[in-house]
Design a protein around this motif. Structure first.
Motif, PDB file in Angstrom:
ATOM      1  N   PHE A  40       9.570  -0.676  -4.575  1.00  0.00           N
ATOM      2  CA  PHE A  40       9.151  -0.297  -3.234  1.00  0.00           C
ATOM      3  C   PHE A  40       8.552   1.097  -3.139  1.00  0.00           C
ATOM      4  O   PHE A  40       8.253   1.560  -2.038  1.00  0.00           O
ATOM      5  CB  PHE A  40      10.349  -0.422  -2.276  1.00  0.00           C
ATOM      6  N   GLY A  41       8.375   1.774  -4.255  1.00  0.00           N
ATOM      7  CA  GLY A  41       7.761   3.093  -4.218  1.00  0.00           C
ATOM      8  C   GLY A  41       8.785   4.211  -4.261  1.00  0.00           C
ATOM      9  O   GLY A  41       9.997   3.989  -4.178  1.00  0.00           O
ATOM     10  N   GLN A  42       8.289   5.432  -4.368  1.00  0.00           N
ATOM     11  CA  GLN A  42       9.134   6.610  -4.513  1.00  0.00           C
ATOM     12  C   GLN A  42       9.695   7.107  -3.179  1.00  0.00           C
ATOM     13  O   GLN A  42      10.522   8.022  -3.164  1.00  0.00           O
ATOM     14  CB  GLN A  42       8.343   7.737  -5.178  1.00  0.00           C
ATOM     15  N   TYR A  45      13.158   1.537   1.767  1.00  0.00           N
ATOM     16  CA  TYR A  45      13.581   0.623   0.706  1.00  0.00           C
ATOM     17  C   TYR A  45      13.500   1.259  -0.675  1.00  0.00           C
ATOM     18  O   TYR A  45      13.694   0.582  -1.692  1.00  0.00           O
ATOM     19  CB  TYR A  45      12.708  -0.641   0.686  1.00  0.00           C
ATOM     20  N   ALA A  46      13.220   2.545  -0.745  1.00  0.00           N
ATOM     21  CA  ALA A  46      12.934   3.177  -2.037  1.00  0.00           C
ATOM     22  C   ALA A  46      14.066   3.013  -3.050  1.00  0.00           C
ATOM     23  O   ALA A  46      13.814   2.919  -4.255  1.00  0.00           O
ATOM     24  CB  ALA A  46      12.630   4.656  -1.843  1.00  0.00           C
ATOM     25  N   ASP A  47      15.306   2.963  -2.593  1.00  0.00           N
ATOM     26  CA  ASP A  47      16.435   2.874  -3.519  1.00  0.00           C
ATOM     27  C   ASP A  47      16.737   1.454  -3.973  1.00  0.00           C
ATOM     28  O   ASP A  47      17.606   1.243  -4.825  1.00  0.00           O
ATOM     29  CB  ASP A  47      17.688   3.469  -2.868  1.00  0.00           C
ATOM     30  N   ALA A  65      -1.091  13.829 -13.786  1.00  0.00           N
ATOM     31  CA  ALA A  65      -0.781  13.331 -12.446  1.00  0.00           C
ATOM     32  C   ALA A  65       0.503  12.520 -12.495  1.00  0.00           C
ATOM     33  O   ALA A  65       0.926  12.064 -13.563  1.00  0.00           O
ATOM     34  CB  ALA A  65      -1.922  12.468 -11.923  1.00  0.00           C
ATOM     35  N   HIS A  66       1.119  12.377 -11.320  1.00  0.00           N
ATOM     36  CA  HIS A  66       2.264  11.462 -11.185  1.00  0.00           C
ATOM     37  C   HIS A  66       1.802  10.268 -10.361  1.00  0.00           C
ATOM     38  O   HIS A  66       1.476  10.393  -9.187  1.00  0.00           O
ATOM     39  CB  HIS A  66       3.455  12.142 -10.508  1.00  0.00           C
ATOM     40  N   ILE A  67       1.760   9.106 -10.987  1.00  0.00           N
ATOM     41  CA  ILE A  67       1.305   7.871 -10.343  1.00  0.00           C
ATOM     42  C   ILE A  67       2.518   7.117  -9.805  1.00  0.00           C
ATOM     43  O   ILE A  67       3.488   6.891 -10.524  1.00  0.00           O
ATOM     44  CB  ILE A  67       0.527   7.007 -11.349  1.00  0.00           C
ATOM     45  N   ASP A  68       2.459   6.731  -8.555  1.00  0.00           N
ATOM     46  CA  ASP A  68       3.551   6.042  -7.857  1.00  0.00           C
ATOM     47  C   ASP A  68       3.084   4.632  -7.524  1.00  0.00           C
ATOM     48  O   ASP A  68       2.292   4.429  -6.605  1.00  0.00           O
ATOM     49  CB  ASP A  68       3.902   6.834  -6.589  1.00  0.00           C
ATOM     50  N   ALA A  75       4.150   0.597  -6.584  1.00  0.00           N
ATOM     51  CA  ALA A  75       5.209  -0.244  -6.030  1.00  0.00           C
ATOM     52  C   ALA A  75       4.796  -1.710  -6.058  1.00  0.00           C
ATOM     53  O   ALA A  75       3.663  -2.058  -5.692  1.00  0.00           O
ATOM     54  CB  ALA A  75       5.514   0.175  -4.591  1.00  0.00           C
ATOM     55  N   LEU A  76       5.716  -2.567  -6.473  1.00  0.00           N
ATOM     56  CA  LEU A  76       5.431  -4.001  -6.482  1.00  0.00           C
ATOM     57  C   LEU A  76       5.066  -4.513  -5.091  1.00  0.00           C
ATOM     58  O   LEU A  76       4.146  -5.322  -4.943  1.00  0.00           O
ATOM     59  CB  LEU A  76       6.640  -4.788  -7.018  1.00  0.00           C
ATOM     60  N   LEU A  77       5.781  -4.053  -4.062  1.00  0.00           N
ATOM     61  CA  LEU A  77       5.502  -4.535  -2.718  1.00  0.00           C
ATOM     62  C   LEU A  77       4.106  -4.123  -2.268  1.00  0.00           C
ATOM     63  O   LEU A  77       3.365  -4.928  -1.688  1.00  0.00           O
ATOM     64  CB  LEU A  77       6.544  -4.020  -1.725  1.00  0.00           C
ATOM     65  N   ASP A  78       3.721  -2.870  -2.541  1.00  0.00           N
ATOM     66  CA  ASP A  78       2.374  -2.415  -2.186  1.00  0.00           C
ATOM     67  C   ASP A  78       1.327  -3.296  -2.851  1.00  0.00           C
ATOM     68  O   ASP A  78       0.339  -3.707  -2.230  1.00  0.00           O
ATOM     69  CB  ASP A  78       2.156  -0.968  -2.631  1.00  0.00           C
ATOM     70  N   THR A  79       1.532  -3.567  -4.137  1.00  0.00           N
ATOM     71  CA  THR A  79       0.569  -4.382  -4.876  1.00  0.00           C
ATOM     72  C   THR A  79       0.509  -5.791  -4.321  1.00  0.00           C
ATOM     73  O   THR A  79      -0.572  -6.367  -4.160  1.00  0.00           O
ATOM     74  CB  THR A  79       0.941  -4.419  -6.363  1.00  0.00           C
ATOM     75  N   GLN A  80       1.678  -6.364  -4.016  1.00  0.00           N
ATOM     76  CA  GLN A  80       1.691  -7.727  -3.482  1.00  0.00           C
ATOM     77  C   GLN A  80       0.923  -7.811  -2.167  1.00  0.00           C
ATOM     78  O   GLN A  80       0.156  -8.754  -1.937  1.00  0.00           O
ATOM     79  CB  GLN A  80       3.131  -8.206  -3.281  1.00  0.00           C
ATOM     80  N   LEU A  81       1.101  -6.809  -1.300  1.00  0.00           N
ATOM     81  CA  LEU A  81       0.365  -6.799  -0.035  1.00  0.00           C
ATOM     82  C   LEU A  81      -1.136  -6.671  -0.286  1.00  0.00           C
ATOM     83  O   LEU A  81      -1.946  -7.352   0.356  1.00  0.00           O
ATOM     84  CB  LEU A  81       0.857  -5.650   0.843  1.00  0.00           C
ATOM     85  N   ALA A  82      -1.509  -5.797  -1.226  1.00  0.00           N
ATOM     86  CA  ALA A  82      -2.925  -5.597  -1.518  1.00  0.00           C
ATOM     87  C   ALA A  82      -3.578  -6.868  -2.038  1.00  0.00           C
ATOM     88  O   ALA A  82      -4.721  -7.182  -1.686  1.00  0.00           O
ATOM     89  CB  ALA A  82      -3.096  -4.464  -2.525  1.00  0.00           C
ATOM     90  N   MET A  83      -2.851  -7.627  -2.878  1.00  0.00           N
ATOM     91  CA  MET A  83      -3.460  -8.798  -3.503  1.00  0.00           C
ATOM     92  C   MET A  83      -3.436 -10.031  -2.614  1.00  0.00           C
ATOM     93  O   MET A  83      -3.921 -11.095  -3.009  1.00  0.00           O
ATOM     94  CB  MET A  83      -2.792  -9.096  -4.842  1.00  0.00           C
ATOM     95  N   LEU A  84      -2.937  -9.905  -1.380  1.00  0.00           N
ATOM     96  CA  LEU A  84      -3.094 -10.995  -0.419  1.00  0.00           C
ATOM     97  C   LEU A  84      -4.554 -11.171  -0.012  1.00  0.00           C
ATOM     98  O   LEU A  84      -4.946 -12.210   0.521  1.00  0.00           O
ATOM     99  CB  LEU A  84      -2.228 -10.751   0.824  1.00  0.00           C
TER     100      LEU A  84
END
Length: 398
Positions: A130-132, A136-138, A201-204, A206-215
């Protein structure tokens, strides 16, 4: 020379999203060092059957699918000396990839802030569910849960009220796989940015972000219409006809992408009058009259065999194809021509789809045995044989 030759990647990830990313980097020429727990290694080594090999060399097919091209160093960084070794490796690395819970590596000083303080040029990629940040981050993130939470399952499967209807997950872990691919893209961008600005760089991710994007179009359909897209099984929400049809002997997929292709389909089916019928003349009209045009096409297609229809459709330039099993797909003449199935050191693998200047960009190194390269990698840090034996006896390395 492969594009990423000379780039060193320290892989602290396990299971799928992170390993998929680092396998792509390895295919492109990066040196990837996979850090694994002595004695057990990546969880997926044990996710069988099916298995490859026997006895102590037995490894699950799942692990083989996403760890080509890597070196394995078995180092227990839960112990202080092990963590110190991994930090030394990070000082020499260009990229670190990890998928621990948020903050999970801080106690070992293997978090982004610690490693980038010692190596400012480091590109550090964190993959979580869920991201940094955020409420839901934890939480731990698992592909199946993300497919459900992220809307994917709501548009996958047959509609409610029909046999077999209900939400369905995709047949492979698409949230994990897409996150791995997006992470690889982000790493490549950060490496390019480093060449211009000198900083990592620090890349963050999240599976949820990706899932939303790939809709993709399904998400945009919802945003524009204000309505949830329906679950349509094998039909398309925006194009008709675009689905499987039952031929006399087996189903085939017909994917009509525009009105010109529909006109050619109408001719092949022996019904040129469909084109002048206002119910079917445009894609918008066909979407509105989906049930009727699908019925008419279905009645025609079932009168001939799949081979006959596919030949006619191909000749007319209408996208169509069979519904293959996995073994049929891997054995297809086109897949064989493109050499998508490879055998490396006796291990059968699916190859990389990437080709650069006519050469396929994938590694010739098989997935590693657990700890196969530990001594080699620690020797590169200046660790002598006596020190290695001491660490191995203490189960800090393996």
């Amino acid at each position: 020379m492969r594009p990423l030759q000379g780039i060193k990647v320290l892989d602290l990830s396990r299971v799928l999203a992170g390993p998929w990313c680092t396998q792509l980097l390895a295919d492109l020429g990066a040196e990837v060092i996979k850090i694994e727990r002595p004695g057990t290694g990546d969880d997926t080594r044990h996710w069988g059957p099916p298995w490859h090999g026997e006895g102590d060399r037995r490894v699950a097919a799942y692990f083989l699918s996403c760890n080509r091209g890597k070196k394995s160093a078995a180092i227990d960084f839960a112990k202080a000396e092990g963590a110190a070794l991994v930090r030394k490796l990070a000082e020499r690395a260009d990229v670190v990839v990890e998928n621990f819970k948020v903050g999970g590596l801080e106690k070992f000083a293997l978090d982004a802030a610690s490693l980038r303080a010692a190596n400012p040029r480091l590109v550090y990629a964190s993959i979580t569910g869920f991201g940094q940040d955020g409420p839901y981050a934890d939480r731990a993130g698992y592909d199946f849960i993300i497919q459900g939470m992220g809307g994917m399952m709501s548009v996958t499967g047959r509609p409610d009220g029909v046999p077999g209807g209900g939400p369905m997950r995709a047949g492979v872990a698409v949230a994990d796989l897409f996150t791995g691919m997006y992470t690889c893209v982000a790493i490549l961008a950060a490496l390019y940015g480093r060449e211009k600005g000198g900083e990592g760089a620090h890349i963050d991710m999240a599976l949820l972000d990706t899932q939303l994007a790939m809709l993709a179009n399904q998400a945009e359909n919802a945003l524009i219409s204000g309505r949830d897209p329906p679950r349509q099984g094998n039909t398309h929400p925006n194009i008709v006809p675009y689905q499987p049809f039952d031929a006399a002997d087996q189903p085939i997929i017909i994917a009509v992408g525009n009105d010109r292709q529909f006109a050619r389909l109408a001719d092949i089916c022996g019904h040129p009058e469909w084109v002048s019928d206002q119910r079917f003349a445009t894609n918008e009209a066909r979407v509105a009259n989906r049930v009727e045009i699908v019925r008419l096409v279905s009645e025609t297609i079932r009168q001939g065999t799949a081979a006959v229809w596919l030949a006619q459709l191909e000749a007319a330039g209408i996208p169509a194809g069979p519904i293959n099993s996995v073994t049929q797909a891997l054995g297809d003449v086109q897949a064989q021509h493109r050499q998508m199935v490879r055998t490396i050191a006796g291990v059968p693998l699916v190859g990389s789809p990437i080709r650069v200047d006519g050469r396929r960009a994938d590694s010739d190194i098989p997935p590693p045995a657990l700890g196969e390269h530990t001594a080699e990698i620690l020797n590169s840090l200046g660790l002598d044989a006596d020190a290695f034996d001491r660490l191995k006896a203490a189960r800090i390395v393996g």
